[in-house]
Design a protein around this motif. Structure first.
Motif, PDB file in Angstrom:
ATOM      1  N   ARG A 111       0.828  -1.203   0.000  1.00  3.79           N
ATOM      2  CA  ARG A 111       0.000   0.000   0.000  1.00  3.79           C
ATOM      3  C   ARG A 111       0.863   1.254   0.000  1.00  3.79           C
ATOM      4  N   TYR A 112       1.900   1.249   0.816  1.00  2.00           N
ATOM      5  CA  TYR A 112       2.784   2.414   0.849  1.00  2.00           C
ATOM      6  C   TYR A 112       3.599   2.540  -0.441  1.00  2.00           C
ATOM      7  N   GLN A 113       3.943   1.405  -1.065  1.00  2.00           N
ATOM      8  CA  GLN A 113       4.628   1.473  -2.354  1.00  2.00           C
ATOM      9  C   GLN A 113       3.773   2.207  -3.386  1.00  2.00           C
ATOM     10  N   LEU A 114       2.471   1.902  -3.371  1.00  2.00           N
ATOM     11  CA  LEU A 114       1.564   2.565  -4.307  1.00  2.00           C
ATOM     12  C   LEU A 114       1.491   4.063  -4.023  1.00  2.00           C
ATOM     13  N   LEU A 115       1.406   4.435  -2.750  1.00  2.00           N
ATOM     14  CA  LEU A 115       1.333   5.853  -2.397  1.00  2.00           C
ATOM     15  C   LEU A 115       2.629   6.572  -2.762  1.00  2.00           C
ATOM     16  N   LEU A 116       3.764   5.941  -2.497  1.00  2.00           N
ATOM     17  CA  LEU A 116       5.048   6.535  -2.884  1.00  2.00           C
ATOM     18  C   LEU A 116       5.143   6.697  -4.396  1.00  2.00           C
ATOM     19  N   ALA A 117       4.649   5.699  -5.124  1.00  2.00           N
ATOM     20  CA  ALA A 117       4.702   5.760  -6.588  1.00  2.00           C
ATOM     21  C   ALA A 117       3.897   6.946  -7.108  1.00  2.00           C
ATOM     22  N   HIS A 118       2.696   7.137  -6.567  1.00  2.00           N
ATOM     23  CA  HIS A 118       1.889   8.286  -6.996  1.00  2.00           C
ATOM     24  C   HIS A 118       2.548   9.610  -6.595  1.00  2.00           C
ATOM     25  N   LEU A 119       3.205   9.624  -5.454  1.00  2.00           N
ATOM     26  CA  LEU A 119       3.874  10.846  -5.008  1.00  2.00           C
ATOM     27  C   LEU A 119       5.022  11.218  -5.947  1.00  2.00           C
TER      28      LEU A 119
END
Length: 450
Positions: free
Chosen positions: A67-75
């Motif tokens: 989940r955090y990987q996805l958020l970091l990717a969008h960031l």
């Protein structure tokens, strides 16, 4: 992963954060905001998220959760000015490297990249989204003064073609066409200027041949056959300039496949395949030779002339011989594999052999075509497998298989897959009053519009 690798991952994440002037708390707030924007708000407080961010960068770092990987990717998929930047040298590319160092699998990283490419280009039609962050400046400088073209620019253009090509099957063709447009136009203008340094011309011709070939395929997929033909002509000329016949063979093969579905009869496609075989035999790539002979087998089988089966089987034997050889050092980056070749074997059996053998060959091919890049080919193979079931006297099972093909053709927008699907449906006309045929028609109308 070694301790050194994990340390590199942590250092990279810290460098990315600091390059944007963000503290640990700033990063935590940014991730909370991204989660809310995606409609997946975090239950954790900013302070809790901040502690999690700190653990990624600690002396004993941990891998961010999915989940955090996805958020970091969008960031990190967007620059600070809001523009999408996903290519080599971008913050997003560095994030993916950091995740690899921290222990994430290559498959998971590829899936994350594919997801962000799709969602980022949904939100924006930034035509340089797949190029590196310096591409705008580099391209603008070179186009203003082609005499300043250097290897770095050619690498930018080469990467742009490669990145678009590997998204085939993941993104709609019309979007890929838009993403490739800056590279195609850059090639055209640089070649017209005729002032690029002579030592760099062979590489420029190679990049142009690759860009024009892919653009020709994409134009065909978006039903612009005139543009497709023009681009393939340009690709053939460019590939002929570099003294490597196998490259021109690849152009001929791609051109032959689109010609097969955009020009009546087989003669035009056959001429292109024959030219591909000649160039492939004169070239240094055994993989390209294997693919050329496989395509020759298909065209021969489809023609159905006297001795067609013997000639097609002979071409397939040559293809297997080349494919089974040693490919170390092969100059081609072609993805042609045994799974693809079994599909050609199935087509040969379908037209000049045994339907049962064709069905089994198609099944083996489809089972091995699992990567996103292969979904278009898998849909084609499954449509042909449905035809084999029909010829084996099992039309209802054929229709069931075609439902899968409808979904695949709809997802990829593949023109060839759609054509093969409709031809297979036409073969079911004798059962048009059956409920299961009506259900297939409804599915095709809902998904494909026809």
């Amino acid at each position: 992963m070694s301790e050194h690798d994990r340390h590199l991952g942590a250092v990279t994440l810290k460098r990315l954060r600091r390059s944007r002037g963000m503290s640990l708390a700033d990063t935590a707030r940014a991730l909370v905001d991204v989660a809310a924007r995606l409609g997946q708000p975090l239950d954790s407080s900013v302070a809790s998220v901040q502690r999690t961010v700190a653990r990624w960068e600690s002396a004993k770092p941990i891998l961010p959760s999915e989940r955090y990987q996805l958020l970091l990717a969008h960031l990190y998929a967007r620059r600070t000015d809001g523009e999408a930047a996903l290519g080599t040298g971008s913050d997003f590319a560095e994030l993916l490297d950091a995740l690899r160092h921290l222990g994430e699998s290559e498959q998971a990283v590829d899936e994350l990249r594919r997801l962000l490419v799709r969602t980022s280009t949904d939100d924006s039609l930034d035509l340089l989204a797949l190029l590196g962050p310096q591409a705008r400046t580099t391209l603008a400088t070179a186009l203003a003064d082609p005499g300043r073209v250097d290897e770095a620019l050619l690498d930018v253009m080469r990467t742009g073609v490669s990145d678009v090509n590997r998204e085939v099957g993941s993104l709609p063709f019309v979007r890929l066409q838009l993403l490739l447009a800056p590279v195609v136009e850059s090639c055209r203008r640089l070649l017209l200027a005729n002032t690029v340094p002579a030592p760099l011309m062979p590489d420029l011709w190679t990049v142009a041949a690759q860009a024009y070939t892919l653009a020709g395929r994409l134009a065909f997929e978006t039903r612009d056959d005139a543009a497709s033909h023009s681009l393939y002509s340009a690709a053939t000329e460019a590939a002929g300039k570099n003294g490597m016949p196998w490259r021109r063979a690849m152009v001929h093969m791609s051109h032959a496949l689109v010609t097969l579905y955009s020009t009546p009869g087989l003669e035009s496609a056959r001429r292109l395949v024959d030219a591909a075989v000649r160039d492939a035999r004169a070239g240094d790539s055994t993989i390209v030779r294997a693919r050329a002979h496989a395509l020759q087998a298909e065209i021969t089988a489809r023609a159905g002339r006297e001795h067609a089966e013997r000639q097609a089987r002979a071409a397939l034997s040559l293809s297997w011989y080349d494919l089974d050889g040693d490919h170390s050092g092969d100059p081609s980056m072609s993805s042609f594999s045994a799974a693809h070749l079994r599909g050609f074997e199935g087509v040969t059996s379908l037209y000049v052999g045994d339907a049962a053998a064709a069905h089994d060959e198609f099944a083996r091919s489809a089972a091995a075509l699992t990567r996103p890049r292969e979904q278009v080919q898998r849909a084609i193979v499954k449509s042909d497998q449905a035809l084999a079931r029909l010829r084996l006297g099992d039309p209802q099972s054929a229709a069931a298989l075609l439902h899968e093909c409808v979904d695949a053709a709809s997802a990829t927008g593949g023109r060839v897959a759609t054509i093969r699907l409709r031809r297979a449906r036409h073969e079911l006309r004798a059962w048009r009053r059956e409920d299961w045929v009506a259900e297939l028609d409804d599915h095709m109308i809902d998904s494909l519009g026809a």
